[in-house]
Write a protein that holds these residues in place. Sequence first.
Motif, PDB file in Angstrom:
ATOM      1  N   THR A  70       0.840  -1.193   0.000  1.00  0.00           N
ATOM      2  CA  THR A  70       0.000   0.000   0.000  1.00  0.00           C
ATOM      3  C   THR A  70       0.883   1.254   0.000  1.00  0.00           C
ATOM      4  O   THR A  70       2.107   1.157   0.025  1.00  0.00           O
ATOM      5  CB  THR A  70      -0.917   0.045   1.238  1.00  0.00           C
ATOM      6  OG1 THR A  70      -0.134   0.350   2.380  1.00  0.00           O
ATOM      7  CG2 THR A  70      -1.660  -1.273   1.439  1.00  0.00           C
ATOM      8  N   CYS A  71       0.254   2.400   0.017  1.00  0.00           N
ATOM      9  CA  CYS A  71       0.981   3.680   0.091  1.00  0.00           C
ATOM     10  C   CYS A  71       0.958   4.226   1.514  1.00  0.00           C
ATOM     11  O   CYS A  71       1.070   5.429   1.712  1.00  0.00           O
ATOM     12  CB  CYS A  71       0.354   4.690  -0.867  1.00  0.00           C
ATOM     13  SG  CYS A  71       0.602   4.271  -2.584  1.00  0.00           S
ATOM     14  N   VAL A  85       5.015   1.582  -5.735  1.00  0.00           N
ATOM     15  CA  VAL A  85       3.808   2.128  -5.108  1.00  0.00           C
ATOM     16  C   VAL A  85       3.450   3.539  -5.559  1.00  0.00           C
ATOM     17  O   VAL A  85       2.317   3.974  -5.371  1.00  0.00           O
ATOM     18  CB  VAL A  85       3.910   2.106  -3.557  1.00  0.00           C
ATOM     19  CG1 VAL A  85       3.992   0.686  -3.048  1.00  0.00           C
ATOM     20  CG2 VAL A  85       5.081   2.931  -3.058  1.00  0.00           C
ATOM     21  N   ASN A 113       6.605   6.083   0.472  1.00  0.00           N
ATOM     22  CA  ASN A 113       5.656   5.779  -0.598  1.00  0.00           C
ATOM     23  C   ASN A 113       6.045   6.391  -1.947  1.00  0.00           C
ATOM     24  O   ASN A 113       5.187   6.588  -2.788  1.00  0.00           O
ATOM     25  CB  ASN A 113       4.255   6.234  -0.211  1.00  0.00           C
ATOM     26  CG  ASN A 113       4.176   7.719   0.062  1.00  0.00           C
ATOM     27  OD1 ASN A 113       5.110   8.469  -0.196  1.00  0.00           O
ATOM     28  ND2 ASN A 113       3.048   8.158   0.602  1.00  0.00           N
ATOM     29  N   GLU A 132       0.399  -0.468  -8.590  1.00  0.00           N
ATOM     30  CA  GLU A 132      -0.085  -1.481  -7.657  1.00  0.00           C
ATOM     31  C   GLU A 132       0.718  -2.750  -7.882  1.00  0.00           C
ATOM     32  O   GLU A 132       0.319  -3.634  -8.638  1.00  0.00           O
ATOM     33  CB  GLU A 132      -1.580  -1.740  -7.865  1.00  0.00           C
ATOM     34  CG  GLU A 132      -2.448  -0.600  -7.440  1.00  0.00           C
ATOM     35  CD  GLU A 132      -3.929  -0.959  -7.471  1.00  0.00           C
ATOM     36  OE1 GLU A 132      -4.287  -2.045  -7.972  1.00  0.00           O
ATOM     37  OE2 GLU A 132      -4.715  -0.144  -6.992  1.00  0.00           O
ATOM     38  N   ILE A 190       9.735   0.579  -2.687  1.00  0.00           N
ATOM     39  CA  ILE A 190       8.747   1.125  -1.762  1.00  0.00           C
ATOM     40  C   ILE A 190       9.074   2.570  -1.422  1.00  0.00           C
ATOM     41  O   ILE A 190       8.187   3.421  -1.379  1.00  0.00           O
ATOM     42  CB  ILE A 190       8.655   0.245  -0.495  1.00  0.00           C
ATOM     43  CG1 ILE A 190       8.160  -1.150  -0.888  1.00  0.00           C
ATOM     44  CG2 ILE A 190       7.763   0.881   0.566  1.00  0.00           C
ATOM     45  CD1 ILE A 190       8.306  -2.194   0.191  1.00  0.00           C
TER      46      ILE A 190
END
Length: 151
Positions: free
Chosen positions: A59-60, A112, A107, A117, A92
């Motif tokens: 995820t972010c 990401v 992020n 995704e 990341i």
Amino acid sequence: MAEIVSRQAAKVAAGTKMSPNEAYGRKRVVVITSPAAHALAQNDTVASPVLLPVGTRFTCNSFVSCAAMGAGVTLDVGIRDANGVAIDADGIAAAVDVAAAGRSALNNGALVAAGAEYVTTVPCYVYATFGGANPTDNAQFRIEVEVVTAD
């Protein structure tokens, strides 16, 4: 006002099954915490011992919380395979400034950022690399990388 059809809604409309990493799953946080005493050097790495399964999505919503690591110190966070070979060393987060004490988002990496995704295709580990300069001895840090798994 027009409604835009998401990838997930388009799959449902087409009768295509979604994988758990696409629309739902279990959020987990991979945590990497500094040793109480350390003398890290530039380009040293620290890794999580948690092997993430195939189908894990990043995820972010990842962060680093740290003491002042020292002038010019940056942090990259990426993933490597089960054999220790880098998949993306800064996928990341890339060159995040950790010189001053504080909390910073992780992020901006290619896996990401900008709507990407990334979903793992092999089991992998999260790891971090300190760059720019030698981090301050014994400066404490905690890296939290949020993932979505299919279980």
